[in-house]
Each structure stands twice: as C-alpha cells, then as structure tokens.
Design an enzyme around this catalytic site. Structure first.
Site, PDB file in Angstrom:
ATOM      1  N   ASN A  13       6.666 -95.943  19.345  1.00 15.01           N
ATOM      2  CA  ASN A  13       6.932 -95.335  18.025  1.00 15.01           C
ATOM      3  C   ASN A  13       5.617 -95.438  17.268  1.00 15.01           C
ATOM      4  O   ASN A  13       5.144 -96.567  17.051  1.00 15.01           O
ATOM      5  CB  ASN A  13       8.041 -96.150  17.369  1.00 15.01           C
ATOM      6  CG  ASN A  13       8.569 -95.607  16.061  1.00 15.01           C
ATOM      7  OD1 ASN A  13       9.251 -96.348  15.367  1.00 15.01           O
ATOM      8  ND2 ASN A  13       8.320 -94.363  15.729  1.00 15.01           N
ATOM      9  N   ASN A  66       8.141 -90.614   6.616  1.00 15.59           N
ATOM     10  CA  ASN A  66       8.426 -89.932   7.880  1.00 15.59           C
ATOM     11  C   ASN A  66       7.460 -88.773   8.095  1.00 15.59           C
ATOM     12  O   ASN A  66       6.818 -88.300   7.154  1.00 15.59           O
ATOM     13  CB  ASN A  66       9.865 -89.379   7.866  1.00 15.59           C
ATOM     14  CG  ASN A  66      10.900 -90.430   8.181  1.00 15.59           C
ATOM     15  OD1 ASN A  66      10.714 -91.271   9.052  1.00 15.59           O
ATOM     16  ND2 ASN A  66      12.013 -90.379   7.457  1.00 15.59           N
ATOM     17  N   ASN A  77       9.868-100.884  13.800  1.00 15.61           N
ATOM     18  CA  ASN A  77       8.653-100.930  14.636  1.00 15.61           C
ATOM     19  C   ASN A  77       7.407-100.946  13.752  1.00 15.61           C
ATOM     20  O   ASN A  77       6.426-101.631  14.045  1.00 15.61           O
ATOM     21  CB  ASN A  77       8.606 -99.707  15.562  1.00 15.61           C
ATOM     22  CG  ASN A  77       9.632 -99.785  16.682  1.00 15.61           C
ATOM     23  OD1 ASN A  77       9.865-100.856  17.241  1.00 15.61           O
ATOM     24  ND2 ASN A  77      10.272 -98.677  16.998  1.00 15.61           N
ATOM     25  N   HIS A 169      21.954 -95.644   9.443  1.00 12.76           N
ATOM     26  CA  HIS A 169      22.115 -95.385  10.884  1.00 12.76           C
ATOM     27  C   HIS A 169      23.580 -95.139  11.219  1.00 12.76           C
ATOM     28  O   HIS A 169      24.473 -95.754  10.621  1.00 12.76           O
ATOM     29  CB  HIS A 169      21.632 -96.588  11.697  1.00 12.76           C
ATOM     30  CG  HIS A 169      20.147 -96.755  11.695  1.00 12.76           C
ATOM     31  ND1 HIS A 169      19.344 -96.212  12.664  1.00 12.76           N
ATOM     32  CD2 HIS A 169      19.312 -97.386  10.820  1.00 12.76           C
ATOM     33  CE1 HIS A 169      18.081 -96.520  12.401  1.00 12.76           C
ATOM     34  NE2 HIS A 169      18.029 -97.212  11.295  1.00 12.76           N
ATOM     35  N   ASN A 200      19.878 -91.510  10.589  1.00 18.38           N
ATOM     36  CA  ASN A 200      19.313 -91.711  11.935  1.00 18.38           C
ATOM     37  C   ASN A 200      20.463 -91.800  12.938  1.00 18.38           C
ATOM     38  O   ASN A 200      21.436 -92.541  12.681  1.00 18.38           O
ATOM     39  CB  ASN A 200      18.505 -93.019  11.967  1.00 18.38           C
ATOM     40  CG  ASN A 200      17.339 -92.998  10.997  1.00 18.38           C
ATOM     41  OD1 ASN A 200      16.319 -92.386  11.241  1.00 18.38           O
ATOM     42  ND2 ASN A 200      17.519 -93.656   9.839  1.00 18.38           N
ATOM     43  N   ARG A 219      15.935 -89.640  11.551  1.00 14.74           N
ATOM     44  CA  ARG A 219      15.835 -88.860  10.304  1.00 14.74           C
ATOM     45  C   ARG A 219      14.357 -88.604  10.030  1.00 14.74           C
ATOM     46  O   ARG A 219      13.551 -89.529  10.082  1.00 14.74           O
ATOM     47  CB  ARG A 219      16.451 -89.646   9.160  1.00 14.74           C
ATOM     48  CG  ARG A 219      16.324 -89.003   7.801  1.00 14.74           C
ATOM     49  CD  ARG A 219      16.967 -89.795   6.690  1.00 14.74           C
ATOM     50  NE  ARG A 219      16.373 -91.104   6.498  1.00 14.74           N
ATOM     51  CZ  ARG A 219      16.674 -91.911   5.470  1.00 14.74           C
ATOM     52  NH1 ARG A 219      17.591 -91.549   4.580  1.00 14.74           N
ATOM     53  NH2 ARG A 219      16.101 -93.091   5.341  1.00 14.74           N
ATOM     54  N   GLY A 228      12.971 -99.122  15.717  1.00 15.56           N
ATOM     55  CA  GLY A 228      13.240-100.552  15.532  1.00 15.56           C
ATOM     56  C   GLY A 228      14.523-100.808  14.764  1.00 15.56           C
ATOM     57  O   GLY A 228      15.386-101.581  15.205  1.00 15.56           O
ATOM     58  N   THR A 229      14.670-100.146  13.617  1.00 15.17           N
ATOM     59  CA  THR A 229      15.918-100.329  12.866  1.00 15.17           C
ATOM     60  C   THR A 229      17.094 -99.757  13.660  1.00 15.17           C
ATOM     61  O   THR A 229      18.212-100.283  13.603  1.00 15.17           O
ATOM     62  CB  THR A 229      15.855 -99.639  11.491  1.00 15.17           C
ATOM     63  OG1 THR A 229      15.419 -98.285  11.653  1.00 15.17           O
ATOM     64  CG2 THR A 229      14.932-100.389  10.546  1.00 15.17           C
ATOM     65  N   GLY A 230      16.807 -98.715  14.455  1.00 18.54           N
ATOM     66  CA  GLY A 230      17.860 -98.145  15.319  1.00 18.54           C
ATOM     67  C   GLY A 230      18.295 -99.124  16.390  1.00 18.54           C
ATOM     68  O   GLY A 230      19.488 -99.227  16.705  1.00 18.54           O
TER      69      GLY A 230
HETATM   70  N1  API Z   1      13.258 -92.346  10.523  1.00 17.48           N
HETATM   71  C1  API Z   1      13.660 -93.550   9.778  1.00 17.48           C
HETATM   72  C2  API Z   1      12.404 -94.366   9.346  1.00 17.48           C
HETATM   73  C3  API Z   1      11.635 -94.931  10.544  1.00 17.48           C
HETATM   74  C4  API Z   1      12.474 -95.897  11.344  1.00 17.48           C
HETATM   75  C5  API Z   1      11.976 -96.247  12.742  1.00 17.48           C
HETATM   76  N2  API Z   1      10.726 -95.671  13.160  1.00 17.48           N
HETATM   77  C6  API Z   1      11.992 -97.764  12.978  1.00 17.48           C
HETATM   78  O1  API Z   1      11.191 -98.267  13.787  1.00 17.48           O
HETATM   79  O2  API Z   1      12.875 -98.414  12.360  1.00 17.48           O
HETATM   80  C7  API Z   1      14.457 -93.130   8.528  1.00 17.48           C
HETATM   81  O3  API Z   1      14.268 -92.006   8.052  1.00 17.48           O
HETATM   82  O4  API Z   1      15.248 -93.971   8.055  1.00 17.48           O
END
Ligand code: API
Length: 296
Positions: A13, A66, A77, A169, A200, A219, A228-230
C-alpha cells in the site's frame, strides 16, 4: 513551490510522505490527485502529511489524503510509514510516538527490525459509526456481530459486518479470495448511496481461526495491495462473528499483517518500507496535468 517527499509503502500500500513541519505544505484535493496520479504524477494510493500537533498530548498531527483527493480519518499502513519517516528524518527520536488523527490519538512503536506496532484507537460497530443508512434493511446475528444484508445495483446481495476504525469499513466473508468479486462489487459498495461518506469494502476468506486472506476495495483509491485499517476491520469482524481468535494473521496481496484484539483495543503490527526520496515543483506538476484528468 518545491516540496521534498519520500516514497514509502506498507505491505505494498504505497504512499507519498510529506514533512509539513520543516516545509510549508498547503495540501488541496487537486494537489493530492496530481501527486497520486500513476502516470502524470509520482503515483500513490494515499498522500501522508506530517504536521505539528494541535492535540496537547500528541507528538505530531498525521493527515491522510486518498488518491482521489479526499481527506480521510485514518490509514493503518500509512501510520507505520509515518513513524518510520519521523524517525528516519530525525523529526523526533521519541518511541513510542503519539499521533493525532481526525478522531483522536494513536500510539505507534517502531521495533528494532523496523516493523511497527500501532494501537489503532477507537473501534465502533454500529451503522451510525460509518454513516450507514440501514433503514428497512434485513439484518442477522452471528456471534456478537450484527450483519446487514445490502442489495446492490447489479442485483447481487451482500451480507456485511460494520466496523468503524475512525474510517468506515464493511466486511464480507467469501469462499475463495482469488475469485472474490472485488472489482465488480467493490465500486458498488464503496459509493452506495446508503454510505453517506462512502466506505471501504473488505472481502475476507477464513483460512483457519488465526488466519485470513483479505482484499479491500478502498474508498477513494480502488483495490490496493493491502489496507491496514481494512485488515483490522476484517480480523475484528471475524472475531465478533465467532470465526476467528486473536491474534489474526492477515494475508494481503502485498504481505502479512498481525492483528491483536482484546475486545477493547486493536493493535496492528507490520512492516514499513522507505523506497526513495525526491522533490517536486507542485505548481508545475498541477499545471502539467490536463484538467479533464485532474478534475474528472
Ligand atoms: N481508503 C481509506 C484510507 C486509507 C486506508 C488504508 N490505506 C489503510 O492502510 O488503512 C479511506 O478512505 O478510509
């Protein structure tokens, strides 16, 4: 205006990281899109901006944009790359560090091997936590989790766990990650009108009670090699459904993350990699990109 940047990634990422402490960085959605553009710009899933904190207990403020220019609440991440960047750039030697994100503080510790552990902050599981309008939707219970049944415009129907880790999420379980309809269903979920702030969309395959395979249609960025949050959202959703036990190894296309969850707080551990540093004239970059590309 010349901006110095560092290109980094967390299990694939990828990010452009900007020091907004020693540089004057005025970020805009258009500038974020220009930097993130894979052909016209540097190329990145997200742009990470390090700033002086506004929170009295924080060491730094950590802002995330983003690829589509939207500023968001959290990036897992990216947070590991953030702390590695702060240490490598000698912005601070503190370890662990406290970073201020949109919804509070996260605590980050870099280990000797340059992996990083992050206490991810608040986690919520109700639809309002992710601005999800569930009016008249069917739901079902699995373990302690409430699953929402969402019809999609292509007539598919998906059964979703809701996890708010500052950012929003939803997670569904699939039989085989290799054939999961990530590119078909991902955009339909990400921009579904019932998600007022978009969302997401995670697709997880249960390997065993301590392992999953995960793909995420993010997203504002589309499918990434890792989220990472995913990964945190999927692991916690699986634990709440009674399908997983902590710790959970999350296999993403870009590498593995370890998620610990004690039903109070999530801790994510994984690598952070510096690829190269450079500089860019941001005004020239924006001017060089056709308007229809920069502002579709
Ligand atoms: N696309 C995500 C932000 C980046 C999250 C992702 N890259 C991570 O590692 O958590 C959002 O719009 O909430």
């Amino acid at each position: 205006m010349i901006w110095n940047f560092t290109k980094m990634h967390g299990v694939g990422n990828d990010f452009v990281v900007l020091d907004g402490v020693r540089q004057s960085i005025q970020m805009t959605p258009e500038r974020a899109r220009a930097i993130a553009h894979r052909q016209f710009g540097i190329g990145a899933d997200q742009i990470l901006l390090v700033e002086e904190p506004t929170h009295p207990e924080a060491d730094f403020r950590y802002r995330i944009f983003n690829a589509d220019g939207s500023e968001v609440e959290h990036c897992g991440n990216g947070s590991r790359c953030f702390v590695r960047f702060v240490h490598e750039q000698k912005l601070s030697g503190r370890n662990p560090l406290k970073a201020e994100i949109a919804t509070g503080l996260i605590i980050l510790k870099e280990h000797e091997d340059h992996t990083v552990s992050v206490k991810m902050g608040q986690t919520r599981f109700t639809p309002d936590a992710i601005a999800f309008d569930t009016t008249d939707l069917a739901s079902t219970q699995q373990g302690e989790d409430t699953l929402w049944v969402l019809p999609l415009p292509n007539h598919d129907q998906v059964t979703l766990s809701v996890v708010g880790i500052s950012n929003p999420h939803v997670v569904q379980v699939v039989e085989d990650i290799a054939t999961a309809p990530v590119l078909e269903q991902g955009p339909l979920i990400e921009s579904h009108p019932r998600f007022k702030n978009r969302v997401n969309a995670g697709f997880m395959q249960i390997v065993n009670t301590h392992e999953i395979k995960l793909r995420v249609y993010e997203r504002g960025a589309g499918e990434t090699l890792a989220c990472g949050t995913g990964a945190c959202a999927a692991a916690v959703a699986g634990i709440r459904r009674g399908l997983l036990q902590s710790p959970v190894t999350v296999h993403t296309q870009g590498g593995d993350l370890i998620i610990d969850y004690d039903h109070q707080e999530i801790e994510m551990t994984g690598p952070a990699t510096t690829v190269y540093s450079g500089s860019i004239d941001i005004d020239k970059l924006v001017a060089s990109i056709p308007t229809q590309v920069l502002n579709p």
